[in-house]
Design a protein around this motif. Structure first.
Motif, PDB file in Angstrom:
ATOM      1  N   ARG A 133       0.994  11.542  10.502  1.00 40.89           N
ATOM      2  CA  ARG A 133       1.681  10.680  11.477  1.00 40.89           C
ATOM      3  C   ARG A 133       3.099  10.346  11.019  1.00 40.89           C
ATOM      4  O   ARG A 133       3.854   9.741  11.769  1.00 40.89           O
ATOM      5  N   ASP A 134       3.432  10.738   9.807  1.00 38.32           N
ATOM      6  CA  ASP A 134       4.786  10.629   9.255  1.00 38.32           C
ATOM      7  C   ASP A 134       5.330   9.200   9.259  1.00 38.32           C
ATOM      8  O   ASP A 134       6.489   8.956   9.589  1.00 38.32           O
ATOM      9  N   TYR A 135       4.489   8.261   8.864  1.00 45.51           N
ATOM     10  CA  TYR A 135       4.896   6.856   8.841  1.00 45.51           C
ATOM     11  C   TYR A 135       6.092   6.618   7.924  1.00 45.51           C
ATOM     12  O   TYR A 135       6.986   5.851   8.254  1.00 45.51           O
ATOM     13  N   ALA A 136       6.131   7.274   6.765  1.00 45.27           N
ATOM     14  CA  ALA A 136       7.218   7.043   5.809  1.00 45.27           C
ATOM     15  C   ALA A 136       8.571   7.381   6.428  1.00 45.27           C
ATOM     16  O   ALA A 136       9.527   6.611   6.328  1.00 45.27           O
ATOM     17  N   ARG A 137       8.666   8.514   7.081  1.00 43.54           N
ATOM     18  CA  ARG A 137       9.924   8.896   7.724  1.00 43.54           C
ATOM     19  C   ARG A 137      10.244   7.966   8.881  1.00 43.54           C
ATOM     20  O   ARG A 137      11.374   7.502   9.039  1.00 43.54           O
ATOM     21  N   ARG A 138       9.251   7.685   9.682  1.00 44.11           N
ATOM     22  CA  ARG A 138       9.448   6.836  10.864  1.00 44.11           C
ATOM     23  C   ARG A 138      10.007   5.456  10.501  1.00 44.11           C
ATOM     24  O   ARG A 138      10.843   4.911  11.198  1.00 44.11           O
ATOM     25  N   PHE A 139       9.522   4.884   9.390  1.00 45.99           N
ATOM     26  CA  PHE A 139       9.938   3.545   8.983  1.00 45.99           C
ATOM     27  C   PHE A 139      10.968   3.563   7.856  1.00 45.99           C
ATOM     28  O   PHE A 139      11.328   2.518   7.337  1.00 45.99           O
ATOM     29  N   ASP A 140      11.425   4.758   7.465  1.00 48.58           N
ATOM     30  CA  ASP A 140      12.401   4.915   6.387  1.00 48.58           C
ATOM     31  C   ASP A 140      11.961   4.132   5.146  1.00 48.58           C
ATOM     32  O   ASP A 140      12.668   3.266   4.633  1.00 48.58           O
ATOM     33  N   ALA A 141      10.756   4.455   4.690  1.00 43.14           N
ATOM     34  CA  ALA A 141      10.159   3.753   3.559  1.00 43.14           C
ATOM     35  C   ALA A 141       9.362   4.735   2.703  1.00 43.14           C
ATOM     36  O   ALA A 141       9.029   5.828   3.153  1.00 43.14           O
ATOM     37  N   SER A 142       9.065   4.343   1.493  1.00 48.71           N
ATOM     38  CA  SER A 142       8.257   5.172   0.583  1.00 48.71           C
ATOM     39  C   SER A 142       6.824   4.648   0.586  1.00 48.71           C
ATOM     40  O   SER A 142       6.594   3.456   0.427  1.00 48.71           O
ATOM     41  N   PRO A 143       5.837   5.563   0.733  1.00 47.56           N
ATOM     42  CA  PRO A 143       4.443   5.129   0.728  1.00 47.56           C
ATOM     43  C   PRO A 143       3.957   4.769  -0.669  1.00 47.56           C
ATOM     44  O   PRO A 143       4.263   5.460  -1.643  1.00 47.56           O
ATOM     45  N   LYS A 144       3.237   3.668  -0.761  1.00 47.57           N
ATOM     46  CA  LYS A 144       2.641   3.208  -2.016  1.00 47.57           C
ATOM     47  C   LYS A 144       1.157   2.944  -1.775  1.00 47.57           C
ATOM     48  O   LYS A 144       0.804   2.150  -0.898  1.00 47.57           O
ATOM     49  N   THR A 145       0.309   3.594  -2.550  1.00 50.69           N
ATOM     50  CA  THR A 145      -1.136   3.401  -2.417  1.00 50.69           C
ATOM     51  C   THR A 145      -1.518   2.012  -2.913  1.00 50.69           C
ATOM     52  O   THR A 145      -1.008   1.547  -3.926  1.00 50.69           O
ATOM     53  N   VAL A 146      -2.416   1.354  -2.186  1.00 48.99           N
ATOM     54  CA  VAL A 146      -2.922   0.042  -2.563  1.00 48.99           C
ATOM     55  C   VAL A 146      -4.356   0.206  -3.041  1.00 48.99           C
ATOM     56  O   VAL A 146      -5.151   0.878  -2.396  1.00 48.99           O
ATOM     57  N   HIS A 147      -4.678  -0.405  -4.172  1.00 49.36           N
ATOM     58  CA  HIS A 147      -6.055  -0.318  -4.713  1.00 49.36           C
ATOM     59  C   HIS A 147      -6.742  -1.645  -4.601  1.00 49.36           C
ATOM     60  O   HIS A 147      -6.235  -2.676  -4.693  1.00 49.36           O
TER      61      HIS A 147
END
Length: 87
Positions: A73-87
Motif C-alpha cells: 500500500r506504500d504508506y511510507a511514500r504516501r506519508f513521506d515517512a520511514s516505517p518502524k516496526t513496533v514490538h
C-alpha cells in the motif's frame, strides 16, 4: 494528528485520524468486553521525529503479513515517512 491505517479483520484498508502525537498501543483502546483489538504494528516516522501514521494489525494476522501489506500500500511514500516496526 496521526493517521491510523488498518490491516486485516473487518476494517481492513480503513483509515482514520487519531488525536495526539502518539497513537495508542491498541485500537480501540478500551473495549470493556475483552474483545480482540487491533494492535499497533508499525509507525511511520518523519525526519523530525513526528509520527505520521500508525499501522494496526488484526489479532489473527502476523507481523510479516502486516509489513507486506503496508509495503504494498506504500504508506511510507504516501506519508513521506520511514516505517518502524513496533514490538
Amino acid at each position: 494528528m496521526v493517521r491510523a491505517l488498518f490491516v486485516g479483520g473487518v476494517v481492513d484498508n480503513t483509515e482514520m485520524d487519531l488525536d495526539g502525537p502518539q497513537p495508542p498501543k491498541h485500537y480501540p483502546e478500551n473495549t470493556g468486553g475483552g474483545a480482540p483489538r487491533y494492535s499497533l504494528r508499525q509507525l511511520g516516522v518523519r525526519d523530525g521525529g513526528e509520527v505520521a501514521y500508525a499501522v494496526y494489525g488484526a489479532p489473527e494476522v502476523d507481523d510479516g503479513f502486516v509489513r507486506r501489506v503496508a509495503d504494498e500500500r506504500d504508506y511510507a511514500r504516501r506519508f513521506d515517512a520511514s516505517p518502524k516496526t513496533v514490538h
